[in-house]
Design a protein around this motif. Structure first.
Motif, PDB file in Angstrom:
ATOM      1  N   ASP A   1       0.863  -1.175   0.000  1.00 14.18           N
ATOM      2  CA  ASP A   1       0.000   0.000   0.000  1.00 14.18           C
ATOM      3  C   ASP A   1       0.902   1.229   0.000  1.00 14.18           C
ATOM      4  O   ASP A   1       1.810   1.345   0.831  1.00 14.18           O
ATOM      5  CB  ASP A   1      -0.890   0.032   1.248  1.00 14.18           C
TER       6      ASP A   1
ATOM      7  N   HIS B   1      -2.297   5.342   1.483  1.00 16.19           N
ATOM      8  CA  HIS B   1      -3.250   4.427   0.867  1.00 16.19           C
ATOM      9  C   HIS B   1      -3.457   3.221   1.783  1.00 16.19           C
ATOM     10  O   HIS B   1      -2.577   2.859   2.565  1.00 16.19           O
ATOM     11  CB  HIS B   1      -2.736   3.946  -0.486  1.00 16.19           C
ATOM     12  N   GLY B   2      -4.599   2.561   1.609  1.00 12.89           N
ATOM     13  CA  GLY B   2      -4.870   1.378   2.427  1.00 12.89           C
ATOM     14  C   GLY B   2      -4.710   1.715   3.899  1.00 12.89           C
ATOM     15  O   GLY B   2      -5.262   2.699   4.393  1.00 12.89           O
TER      16      GLY B   2
ATOM     17  N   MET C   1     -16.256   5.378  -7.891  1.00 18.23           N
ATOM     18  CA  MET C   1     -15.538   4.116  -8.042  1.00 18.23           C
ATOM     19  C   MET C   1     -16.157   3.249  -9.144  1.00 18.23           C
ATOM     20  O   MET C   1     -15.445   2.618  -9.932  1.00 18.23           O
ATOM     21  CB  MET C   1     -15.527   3.346  -6.718  1.00 18.23           C
TER      22      MET C   1
ATOM     23  N   LEU D   1     -15.931  -4.220  -0.646  1.00 18.66           N
ATOM     24  CA  LEU D   1     -14.687  -3.520  -0.974  1.00 18.66           C
ATOM     25  C   LEU D   1     -14.870  -2.000  -0.960  1.00 18.66           C
ATOM     26  O   LEU D   1     -14.049  -1.275  -0.392  1.00 18.66           O
ATOM     27  CB  LEU D   1     -14.176  -3.969  -2.341  1.00 18.66           C
TER      28      LEU D   1
ATOM     29  N   GLU E   1     -15.063  -0.743   2.531  1.00 19.85           N
ATOM     30  CA  GLU E   1     -13.772  -0.713   3.203  1.00 19.85           C
ATOM     31  C   GLU E   1     -12.917   0.441   2.675  1.00 19.85           C
ATOM     32  O   GLU E   1     -12.237   1.126   3.451  1.00 19.85           O
ATOM     33  CB  GLU E   1     -13.021  -2.024   3.018  1.00 19.85           C
ATOM     34  N   MET E   2     -12.947   0.672   1.369  1.00 16.03           N
ATOM     35  CA  MET E   2     -12.212   1.797   0.805  1.00 16.03           C
ATOM     36  C   MET E   2     -12.716   3.122   1.366  1.00 16.03           C
ATOM     37  O   MET E   2     -11.926   4.034   1.649  1.00 16.03           O
ATOM     38  CB  MET E   2     -12.336   1.785  -0.722  1.00 16.03           C
ATOM     39  N   ASP E   3     -14.009   3.216   1.549  1.00 13.90           N
ATOM     40  CA  ASP E   3     -14.591   4.429   2.121  1.00 13.90           C
ATOM     41  C   ASP E   3     -14.144   4.603   3.568  1.00 13.90           C
ATOM     42  O   ASP E   3     -13.813   5.714   3.993  1.00 13.90           O
ATOM     43  CB  ASP E   3     -16.114   4.366   2.035  1.00 13.90           C
TER      44      ASP E   3
END
Length: 233
Positions: free
Chosen positions: A5, A9-10, A116, A130, A133-135
């Motif tokens: 990552d 990020h991540g 997205m 997904l 989780e990204m949010d």
């Protein structure tokens, strides 16, 4: 296979710094050195596709092959504007004092989802949970500030294309047919990279690994075998 990552990020740390191309290029360089990875096939999507191209152009000794998936190096960094009307509106407001920070600090899951989904040909390509989780990752403290910095430096990724002519490693340019880039922009990369192989996968968008995972795997295996370097990726 190694996966990292990037900074901010991540679940990586979010340092208070400029999120310019140099930060990410140095991060990948440092990753290769820290793990002492040799003869690497480096693959990445979007800015992750541009990073190994630049490292290869600079004759990085640990890189054997590059697989650049929908590299983000065109239209002065405005490729993401093509994702959706929501993306065009929000990203164009990034530099407006107070308003830009408010938009990114108080994220809206519905709007984020629409942005997205503009990167795939089929919304169902996203695995369950997904986007949520990204949010959640994007709601981490200080993330909005790093993201605004990343956006403010997006135009600089195109400037790196002038280095591509120095690449002397095997390169696969892999595009989704429905990527945000257009044919003229893809052809410019094909012309600039010596000896490059180019493949366009049908019915796949910017997030090609979600739209066409099996085809992507096949292309990676075929490319590495043809170039005799089945090492780390």
């Amino acid at each position: 296979v190694y996966a990292l990552d990037y900074p901010g990020h991540g679940y990586s740390a979010i340092p208070k710094t400029a999120y310019s191309p140099a930060l990410f290029i140095d991060a990948v360089d440092g990753f290769l050195q820290a793990l002492d990875i040799q003869a690497a096939t480096v693959a990445g999507t979007s800015i992750g596709g541009t990073i190994p191209l630049v490292l290869a152009a600079r004759h990085h000794p640990r890189i054997a092959n590059v697989i650049a998936i929908n590299p983000y190096d065109y239209d002065k960094g405005r490729g993401v504007y093509r994702s959706s009307p929501f993306a065009r509106l929000l990203f164009s407001m990034n530099g407006i004092p107070l308003l830009g920070a408010t938009n990114w600090r108080f994220r809206n899951l519905f709007v984020f989802r629409k942005i997205m989904e503009g990167g795939v040909t089929c919304p169902q390509a996203f695995p369950a949970g997904l986007i949520e989780e990204m949010d959640a990752v994007g709601n981490r403290p200080c993330h909005y500030r790093a993201f605004m910095s990343l956006i403010s430096h997006l135009a600089e990724w195109e400037n790196l294309r002038k280095e591509y002519s120095g690449i002397n490693k095997p390169v696969l340019l892999l595009y989704g047919e429905k990527d945000w880039s257009n044919n003229v922009e893809r052809e410019a990369n094909r012309q600039d990279i010596p000896g490059v192989s180019t493949v366009i996968l049908p019915q796949a968008g910017h997030f090609l690994s979600l739209d066409a995972p099996e085809q992507l795997i096949q292309q990676i295996i075929r490319f590495t075998k043809n170039n005799g370097m089945p090492g780390h990726s």
